[in-house]
Design a protein around this motif. Structure first.
Motif, PDB file in Angstrom:
ATOM      1  N   LYS A 194       0.831  -1.208   0.000  1.00  0.00           N
ATOM      2  CA  LYS A 194       0.000   0.000   0.000  1.00  0.00           C
ATOM      3  C   LYS A 194       0.868   1.261   0.000  1.00  0.00           C
ATOM      4  O   LYS A 194       0.488   2.283  -0.596  1.00  0.00           O
ATOM      5  CB  LYS A 194      -0.886  -0.039   1.253  1.00  0.00           C
ATOM      6  N   LEU A 195       2.030   1.182   0.641  1.00  0.00           N
ATOM      7  CA  LEU A 195       2.855   2.391   0.773  1.00  0.00           C
ATOM      8  C   LEU A 195       3.954   2.497  -0.283  1.00  0.00           C
ATOM      9  O   LEU A 195       4.854   3.331  -0.174  1.00  0.00           O
ATOM     10  CB  LEU A 195       3.469   2.442   2.174  1.00  0.00           C
ATOM     11  N   ARG A 196       3.860   1.647  -1.306  1.00  0.00           N
ATOM     12  CA  ARG A 196       4.866   1.740  -2.371  1.00  0.00           C
ATOM     13  C   ARG A 196       4.773   3.099  -3.051  1.00  0.00           C
ATOM     14  O   ARG A 196       3.668   3.613  -3.256  1.00  0.00           O
ATOM     15  CB  ARG A 196       4.626   0.639  -3.413  1.00  0.00           C
ATOM     16  N   PHE A 197       5.883   3.663  -3.429  1.00  0.00           N
ATOM     17  CA  PHE A 197       5.955   4.949  -4.136  1.00  0.00           C
ATOM     18  C   PHE A 197       5.219   6.063  -3.384  1.00  0.00           C
ATOM     19  O   PHE A 197       4.734   6.998  -3.997  1.00  0.00           O
ATOM     20  CB  PHE A 197       5.376   4.826  -5.555  1.00  0.00           C
ATOM     21  N   GLU A 223      13.166  17.162  -2.975  1.00  0.00           N
ATOM     22  CA  GLU A 223      13.650  16.577  -4.224  1.00  0.00           C
ATOM     23  C   GLU A 223      13.906  15.072  -4.049  1.00  0.00           C
ATOM     24  O   GLU A 223      13.529  14.266  -4.897  1.00  0.00           O
ATOM     25  CB  GLU A 223      14.936  17.308  -4.661  1.00  0.00           C
ATOM     26  N   LEU A 224      14.522  14.705  -2.937  1.00  0.00           N
ATOM     27  CA  LEU A 224      14.800  13.286  -2.674  1.00  0.00           C
ATOM     28  C   LEU A 224      13.486  12.494  -2.643  1.00  0.00           C
ATOM     29  O   LEU A 224      13.366  11.436  -3.276  1.00  0.00           O
ATOM     30  CB  LEU A 224      15.549  13.140  -1.338  1.00  0.00           C
ATOM     31  N   LEU A 225      12.498  13.010  -1.924  1.00  0.00           N
ATOM     32  CA  LEU A 225      11.236  12.273  -1.794  1.00  0.00           C
ATOM     33  C   LEU A 225      10.473  12.242  -3.123  1.00  0.00           C
ATOM     34  O   LEU A 225       9.830  11.247  -3.452  1.00  0.00           O
ATOM     35  CB  LEU A 225      10.381  12.880  -0.678  1.00  0.00           C
ATOM     36  N   ARG A 226      10.600  13.300  -3.896  1.00  0.00           N
ATOM     37  CA  ARG A 226       9.951  13.321  -5.221  1.00  0.00           C
ATOM     38  C   ARG A 226      10.555  12.215  -6.103  1.00  0.00           C
ATOM     39  O   ARG A 226       9.831  11.430  -6.720  1.00  0.00           O
ATOM     40  CB  ARG A 226      10.141  14.690  -5.886  1.00  0.00           C
ATOM     41  N   LEU A 227      11.873  12.142  -6.099  1.00  0.00           N
ATOM     42  CA  LEU A 227      12.532  11.131  -6.932  1.00  0.00           C
ATOM     43  C   LEU A 227      12.236   9.717  -6.431  1.00  0.00           C
ATOM     44  O   LEU A 227      12.051   8.785  -7.216  1.00  0.00           O
ATOM     45  CB  LEU A 227      14.049  11.364  -6.953  1.00  0.00           C
ATOM     46  N   ALA A 228      12.183   9.563  -5.097  1.00  0.00           N
ATOM     47  CA  ALA A 228      11.951   8.227  -4.529  1.00  0.00           C
ATOM     48  C   ALA A 228      10.541   7.730  -4.850  1.00  0.00           C
ATOM     49  O   ALA A 228      10.304   6.526  -4.951  1.00  0.00           O
ATOM     50  CB  ALA A 228      12.169   8.260  -3.020  1.00  0.00           C
ATOM     51  N   PHE A 270      19.612  -1.281  -5.607  1.00  0.00           N
ATOM     52  CA  PHE A 270      18.551  -0.300  -5.935  1.00  0.00           C
ATOM     53  C   PHE A 270      17.216  -0.991  -6.229  1.00  0.00           C
ATOM     54  O   PHE A 270      16.347  -0.422  -6.871  1.00  0.00           O
ATOM     55  CB  PHE A 270      18.946   0.596  -7.122  1.00  0.00           C
ATOM     56  N   LYS A 271      17.099  -2.246  -5.743  1.00  0.00           N
ATOM     57  CA  LYS A 271      15.879  -3.012  -6.018  1.00  0.00           C
ATOM     58  C   LYS A 271      14.703  -2.428  -5.225  1.00  0.00           C
ATOM     59  O   LYS A 271      13.587  -2.353  -5.731  1.00  0.00           O
ATOM     60  CB  LYS A 271      16.153  -4.465  -5.607  1.00  0.00           C
ATOM     61  N   ASP A 272      14.965  -2.007  -3.986  1.00  0.00           N
ATOM     62  CA  ASP A 272      13.882  -1.426  -3.183  1.00  0.00           C
ATOM     63  C   ASP A 272      13.312  -0.201  -3.880  1.00  0.00           C
ATOM     64  O   ASP A 272      12.089  -0.058  -4.011  1.00  0.00           O
ATOM     65  CB  ASP A 272      14.392  -1.033  -1.782  1.00  0.00           C
ATOM     66  N   LEU A 273      14.226   0.655  -4.339  1.00  0.00           N
ATOM     67  CA  LEU A 273      13.770   1.869  -5.041  1.00  0.00           C
ATOM     68  C   LEU A 273      12.974   1.510  -6.286  1.00  0.00           C
ATOM     69  O   LEU A 273      11.892   2.053  -6.530  1.00  0.00           O
ATOM     70  CB  LEU A 273      14.984   2.665  -5.509  1.00  0.00           C
ATOM     71  N   ALA A 274      13.528   0.577  -7.074  1.00  0.00           N
ATOM     72  CA  ALA A 274      12.873   0.205  -8.325  1.00  0.00           C
ATOM     73  C   ALA A 274      11.471  -0.335  -8.043  1.00  0.00           C
ATOM     74  O   ALA A 274      10.543  -0.117  -8.823  1.00  0.00           O
ATOM     75  CB  ALA A 274      13.707  -0.839  -9.059  1.00  0.00           C
ATOM     76  N   GLU A 275      11.322  -1.040  -6.903  1.00  0.00           N
ATOM     77  CA  GLU A 275      10.022  -1.637  -6.578  1.00  0.00           C
ATOM     78  C   GLU A 275       9.176  -0.714  -5.690  1.00  0.00           C
ATOM     79  O   GLU A 275       8.135  -1.119  -5.181  1.00  0.00           O
ATOM     80  CB  GLU A 275      10.237  -3.020  -5.931  1.00  0.00           C
ATOM     81  N   GLY A 276       9.642   0.516  -5.501  1.00  0.00           N
ATOM     82  CA  GLY A 276       8.827   1.533  -4.815  1.00  0.00           C
ATOM     83  C   GLY A 276       8.939   1.537  -3.301  1.00  0.00           C
ATOM     84  O   GLY A 276       8.158   2.204  -2.622  1.00  0.00           O
ATOM     85  N   ASP A 329      20.913  -2.700   0.093  1.00  0.00           N
ATOM     86  CA  ASP A 329      20.260  -2.448  -1.190  1.00  0.00           C
ATOM     87  C   ASP A 329      20.908  -1.268  -1.924  1.00  0.00           C
ATOM     88  O   ASP A 329      20.853  -1.167  -3.139  1.00  0.00           O
ATOM     89  CB  ASP A 329      18.768  -2.172  -0.960  1.00  0.00           C
ATOM     90  N   TYR A 330      21.529  -0.373  -1.166  1.00  0.00           N
ATOM     91  CA  TYR A 330      22.184   0.785  -1.781  1.00  0.00           C
ATOM     92  C   TYR A 330      23.667   0.590  -2.010  1.00  0.00           C
ATOM     93  O   TYR A 330      24.253   1.222  -2.852  1.00  0.00           O
ATOM     94  CB  TYR A 330      21.983   2.036  -0.904  1.00  0.00           C
ATOM     95  N   LYS A 331      24.288  -0.270  -1.174  1.00  0.00           N
ATOM     96  CA  LYS A 331      25.747  -0.245  -1.257  1.00  0.00           C
ATOM     97  C   LYS A 331      26.441  -1.586  -1.446  1.00  0.00           C
ATOM     98  O   LYS A 331      27.657  -1.651  -1.528  1.00  0.00           O
ATOM     99  CB  LYS A 331      26.350   0.502  -0.074  1.00  0.00           C
ATOM    100  N   ALA A 332      25.676  -2.682  -1.521  1.00  0.00           N
ATOM    101  CA  ALA A 332      26.364  -3.977  -1.646  1.00  0.00           C
ATOM    102  C   ALA A 332      26.812  -4.220  -3.070  1.00  0.00           C
ATOM    103  O   ALA A 332      26.390  -3.535  -4.002  1.00  0.00           O
ATOM    104  CB  ALA A 332      25.433  -5.092  -1.199  1.00  0.00           C
ATOM    105  N   ASP A 333      27.684  -5.228  -3.222  1.00  0.00           N
ATOM    106  CA  ASP A 333      28.048  -5.696  -4.547  1.00  0.00           C
ATOM    107  C   ASP A 333      26.937  -6.678  -4.976  1.00  0.00           C
ATOM    108  O   ASP A 333      26.696  -7.671  -4.274  1.00  0.00           O
ATOM    109  CB  ASP A 333      29.408  -6.407  -4.421  1.00  0.00           C
TER     110      ASP A 333
END
Ligand code: FPP
Ligand code: MG
Length: 326
Positions: free
Chosen positions: A153-156, A256-261, A230-236, A217-221
């Motif tokens: 429900k809270l995606r994006f 701006e950060l929240l708009r992009l997220a 960046f999978k969390d971001l991609a999936e909202g 999700d942001y910094k691993a190899d």
């Protein structure tokens, strides 16, 4: 997991794997195939480990009865079933470095085999003969489903609050760890006080573990992680590093950060802009401090228990959950 910890846990992991493999080999056709595909994908077996170590911390008999190992896999089976379903819900294509099961076997087949795995976990819980054990399981299944729905429900949604975030990670991850710890204490016939201590341990371990997951999700190899970054971001999914960075940034940058997220169709440069705003707002560093604090709280929760080898391993495991690299 560092080699020292892994060496100490490997006899338990071996027994857990034996029970899992037997369970899936005993099924026919697709149930066996999908189950073994999932099983062979690996995984750290953290939930059954927490169950067994919780039991061991109260019952110092070596080895633990085989029945304990059999019951421990309830918590790995639930984890497996939830991930089979979750990859369908999230349209995810990769899990543990391999294609997600639904892309190999089909969506319907994977949903149904997830249902079967849940049913199998329920049968094993029933075999304990303990209504309290079954109660832990049913409550857990309710929490997992509620958590996944809330997350959906809270995606994006850039209005997600810190409380929303904690609600989600508690129900989707921490409750599974706390249920495993509580059920382990229960099967070892712990007192109410011991059950409460181990439940709290599991909850804090799970919170630290999931916050670290959200950091990775942001910094691993991606190769070590077994899934894309960046999978969390991609999936909202807007997670702690973003929520914290937005609190630290200037009003304009936070907006701006929240708009992009919350943007559904992102350009590749949006991901870079998000990463750089998270860095500017110290989102990763602050989230890391919080993850480690939960690991510490998990250890403190065990303060009233005797100092056993199992308790030491529970403490090491909670620390590992918050500082791991994959
Ligand atoms: C993974 O989160 C998701 C979960 C841990 C919970 C999944 C729960 C359900 C599908 C509800 C139904 C429950 C059962 C028991 C069938 P994520 O998507 O953030 O993690 P990921 O990046 O590893 O996919
Ligand atoms: Mg997912």
């Amino acid at each position: 997991m560092n080699n020292n910890l892994l060496d100490k846990l490997s006899p338990l992991i071996g027994e857990i794997n034996r029970h899992l493999e037997e369970t899936f080999k005993a099924q026919e056709g697709l149930l066996s195939e999908i189950g073994l595909y999932n099983y062979l994908g690996g995984g750290k077996r953290l939930r059954p480990l927490v169950f067994l170590l919780a039991a061991h911390s109260l019952k110092d008999t070596f080895p633990l009865p085989d029945f304990f190992f059999r019951s421990s896999i309830v918590f790995e089976l639930i984890h497996m079933a939830s991930l089979l379903h979750d990859d369908i819900v999230d349209h995810s294509e990769m899990r543990r470095g391999r294609k997600s099961a639904h892309l190999v076997f089909g969506i319907t087949e994977t949903v149904l085999s997830g249902d079967f795995i849940l049913a199998r976990a329920s049968t094993l819980a029933m075999e304990t003969g303990s209504m309290d054990f079954i109660g832990i399981l049913t409550q857990l299944l309710e929490d997992l489903s509620i958590g996944e729905l809330k997350q959906l429900k809270l995606r994006f949604n850039s209005a997600i609050s810190l409380d929303d975030y904690y609600d989600i990670i508690k129900s989707k991850t921490a409750v599974l760890m706390s249920s495993a710890a509580r059920a382990g204490a229960l099967i070892a016939k712990g007192t109410n006080k011991e059950l409460a201590a181990l439940t709290q341990y599991g909850l804090d371990f799970g919170l630290g573990f999931q916050i670290k997951d959200d950091i990775l999700d942001y910094k691993a190899d991606p190769k070590t992680l077994g899934k894309p970054t960046f999978k969390d971001l991609a999936e909202g999914r807007i997670t702690l590093p973003i929520i914290l960075a937005a609190k630290n940034l200037s009003a304009k940058s936070a907006k701006e950060l929240l708009r992009l997220a919350a943007k559904k169709q992102r350009d590749p440069e949006d991901f870079l802009a998000i990463a750089s705003l998270i860095e500017e707002g110290q989102g990763i560093e602050e989230a890391q401090v919080i993850a480690e604090k939960h690991a510490e709280n998990a250890s403190l929760a065990l303060g009233s228990l005797p100092d056993t080898v199992a308790k030491g391993l529970l403490i090491d495991l909670a620390r590992y959950g918050a500082i791991r690299e994959n």
